[in-house]
Design a protein around this motif. Sequence first.
Motif, PDB file in Angstrom:
ATOM      1  N   ASP A 355     -16.719   9.911  88.741  1.00 38.13           N
ATOM      2  CA  ASP A 355     -15.483  10.581  88.626  1.00 38.13           C
ATOM      3  C   ASP A 355     -15.713  11.934  89.782  1.00 38.13           C
ATOM      4  N   TYR A 647     -14.996  20.379  83.188  1.00 32.33           N
ATOM      5  CA  TYR A 647     -14.341  19.158  82.615  1.00 32.33           C
ATOM      6  C   TYR A 647     -13.560  18.423  83.511  1.00 32.33           C
ATOM      7  N   GLN A 839      -8.202  18.498  80.384  1.00 29.30           N
ATOM      8  CA  GLN A 839      -8.955  17.585  80.430  1.00 29.30           C
ATOM      9  C   GLN A 839      -8.085  16.086  80.297  1.00 29.30           C
ATOM     10  N   GLY A 840      -8.366  15.184  81.026  1.00 32.42           N
ATOM     11  CA  GLY A 840      -7.558  13.955  80.556  1.00 32.42           C
ATOM     12  C   GLY A 840      -6.053  13.751  81.398  1.00 32.42           C
ATOM     13  N   LYS A 842      -4.077  13.934  84.913  1.00 35.02           N
ATOM     14  CA  LYS A 842      -4.333  13.761  86.481  1.00 35.02           C
ATOM     15  C   LYS A 842      -2.850  13.573  87.451  1.00 35.02           C
ATOM     16  N   GLY A 862      -2.370   9.896  82.189  1.00 40.15           N
ATOM     17  CA  GLY A 862      -3.278  10.467  81.489  1.00 40.15           C
ATOM     18  C   GLY A 862      -2.768  10.973  80.061  1.00 40.15           C
ATOM     19  N   CYS A 863      -3.086  12.304  79.652  1.00 36.19           N
ATOM     20  CA  CYS A 863      -2.752  12.337  78.115  1.00 36.19           C
ATOM     21  C   CYS A 863      -1.297  13.163  77.950  1.00 36.19           C
TER      22      CYS A 863
END
Length: 884
Positions: A355, A647, A839-840, A842, A862-863
């Motif tokens: 990653d 992260y 985090q999570g 993009k 993502g999230c």
Amino acid sequence: MSHTRINLSDGWFFKQQDGPSDEWLPVSKVPSQVHVDLLANKKIPDPFVDLNERAVQWVGEKAWLYRTYFQVPVKPDQGTCTTDIVFEGLDTFATIFLNGTEILKTDNMFVVYRTNVTDHLKVESQDNLLEIVFDSALLRGRELVNEHAHEHNFLVRQTESGRLATRKAQYNWGWDWGPILMTAGPWRPVYIEQYEARISDVWIQNDVSPDLGECSGTVYAELDGELQPSDTLLLSLSKDGKRVYEQEVTVGTNGCSQKLLDTPFQLPQPDLWYPLGYGAQARYDLQAKLIRDGRELSSQSKMIGFRRTELVQEPDAHGKSFYFRINNIDIFSGGSCWIPTDSFLSQVSDKRYRDWIALMAESNQVMIRIWGGGVYEDDALLDACDELGVLVWHDFQFACGSYPTYESFLKNFETEARQQIRRLRSHPSMVIWAGNNEDYQVQERYKLDYNYDEDKDPESWLKSTFPARYLYEYLMPKLIKEEDRHMIYHPSSPWGDGKPTSDPSVGDIHQWNLWHGAMNKYQEVDALGGRFVSEFGMEAYPHLPTLHAMVSDPAQRFPGSMAMDAHNKATGHERRMMTYVVENFRLTGPLDLATYAHLTQIVQAETMRRAYKTWRRDWEGRRCGGVLVWQLNDCWPTVSWAVVDYYLVRKPAFYAIARALRPLDVCVERTLHDWTQTGDLVDENSGVKTGQVDHTLRARGGTFDVWVASSKLVDVEASVSVRFISIGSGKDVREAITHKVTASANTTTTVIRAETCLPSIPDAEDDGKPFDMASYDPYVIHVTLSVDGRAIASDTSWPEPIKYLDLSDRRVSFDIVSSSRIVVRAARPVKGFVFAEMQGLKLSDNGFDLVPGVDVTVEVEGCLTADKLRYTFIGAPRASLEVS
């Protein structure tokens, strides 16, 4: 019997050695380290949160005992089976017992230890007890310094001197971006191997011909165990399932005791491995199989690549060049420096390594420099670099100190170096070893003996006050020549032919007059370049979710709190960070954490924009061969120079680098009028500087340049458009300029040089009139690069400092095209537009400027969905506003 492996990853327990005899705690898996296991058993607080780092210092002062039980198969009747136990990494001073018998002592975190335990094993179905005692590396390091104090002066520039005597990751002692966490434990895999005979390594030493039409050399295979004359070795090379080379070698050709076999290799018209953006990352599958009486005893395979590599150092008008040439293509090495990705490396997965390298590829970064105070990096990281085309510059693990050279130290290091050179030599991404990080700066600081031009006797170096020269200029290049003869070697980073390490005319430099040293403005990078800038940086806060993760107490979540400052290890960081902020941006209202974090991020992003674009401009004539930011990553949640946080959450600077390293990029830059220093104003009659600061010079005019940078291997026909847009009204203040341009291949092309800027106040050139703030109408210069009618790059130059500008009422608006796409626009120029990241999440772009008439589309994965993004920009009413 065939070569088998039994992983000893489960069933481990550990305890403090001097603790109660029955206080064994479970280990979830091995590899592991003691802090990870203590945290899992709730015996310590999380060292990454609040001030807990200080609460766990006792861990590094204790000895720790790990143990497990295991079973092995019955030995074959013929009695030819060898059983080894292999420790790929023990951290660091360990004593190992098998069934109560001491079988090994270790003193190097970087060495793989293999020992034959055939005679110490119990029979099938009986448990074998493996115990490992890990002494405190902190205390052992201090003991070694005392033991050798009569023969060496252990000088350090970071943390304590005990680290210099200890072959352990130096950052465990703490650094100016990382915590003091003295780890211990089986940090890499432990396993049992059984075999009659085995292939311990297979590799190819090869040359690619100057015309790239042929690859030739030697295939080597190293064997171990009881060999027989009739044993055969099958060697093959395949690509995409098609075999392109095959050879069978009989072991007995030169006697059955032969342990190293070699055979000629030739491959016409090879598919070569190229760096990212310059061609395909072609790789071949190299396989070796050891056959006895028709059965396979052992096999090994690895993915390899072929490329022709040079470090070009030639005299020129600027001194001596320093750049890489891969497959006859000159490469501008824009990229990053790398520190260990975690304070506890045993918990880092292969996916996490990939990653990180994927982030580099996404941001057009073509080189990563593995810093010398960490570890020899994991195969998973190098595999990702091979796959994605990221060149690797790897320091040997020495950093910021005067290292010793007593006999046992040299012997220990030689084992380490040979193992690591052998492990990394088959990776096509691996292009250069450097001897250390900044040890020659320690030599300069303490005026240690160093006469490069006249003293060429390595034995005399051992007797000098700088004995480590023996390591860097004699032993390391000798070992590389013996183990990987085609590998490039550079004595240090920075280093240039024995000249001062700050000399910009030769070798590489670490440019720390940004942030450290003279604290030059980031606008002055054009005067700070060198032949290869292998370190420079600017600190910034991470995004709010990361800040909240590292500081749990809401009462401590403000700039300059004790807990917040404890997560910034850089000496004097408060003064430096605030200086760069207040020189450039307004501080309005309460300085909450979100606002301050955003301001530091824009300072960092602006530094990256200017540095990469300006030093990439010096690729013309090969004046500058590369730029590597300090640093890509963090080893814990912190405030640092990293452009991506612990992260893997990107800061705006990450995107600034990505834009500056596009295959085709455009840049506009104005004359710098330093608004904080005397001497800018020149008397028109005498030509003498008056010594008076004139803060209106920027408004009075100046000049600007426009250039195009290209890593394309062919000329590209393009169009460059230049607009002049009022910051106050958003209207164009003069007619746009358009140029047809041929962007020359693999260099930079100047489009406009020293074009006169319009003044931002009427009649500003008339010194007899007062500066009328009411009529002050500053503007941005916005350039767009288009190919075949499609805009592919843009850039914006602002009148500076930004704090002088009224950036209220920007009239930002959005189109939520879908859950994964958002379009941003503004009626007036906007500085530093940033979507909050976490985090999570993009994003395809972030941290950009906006100008009227130019929409920016951002892809969202993502999230969060596009409608849930939060944002801010310079002059926004508050730090985080929801999209409406």
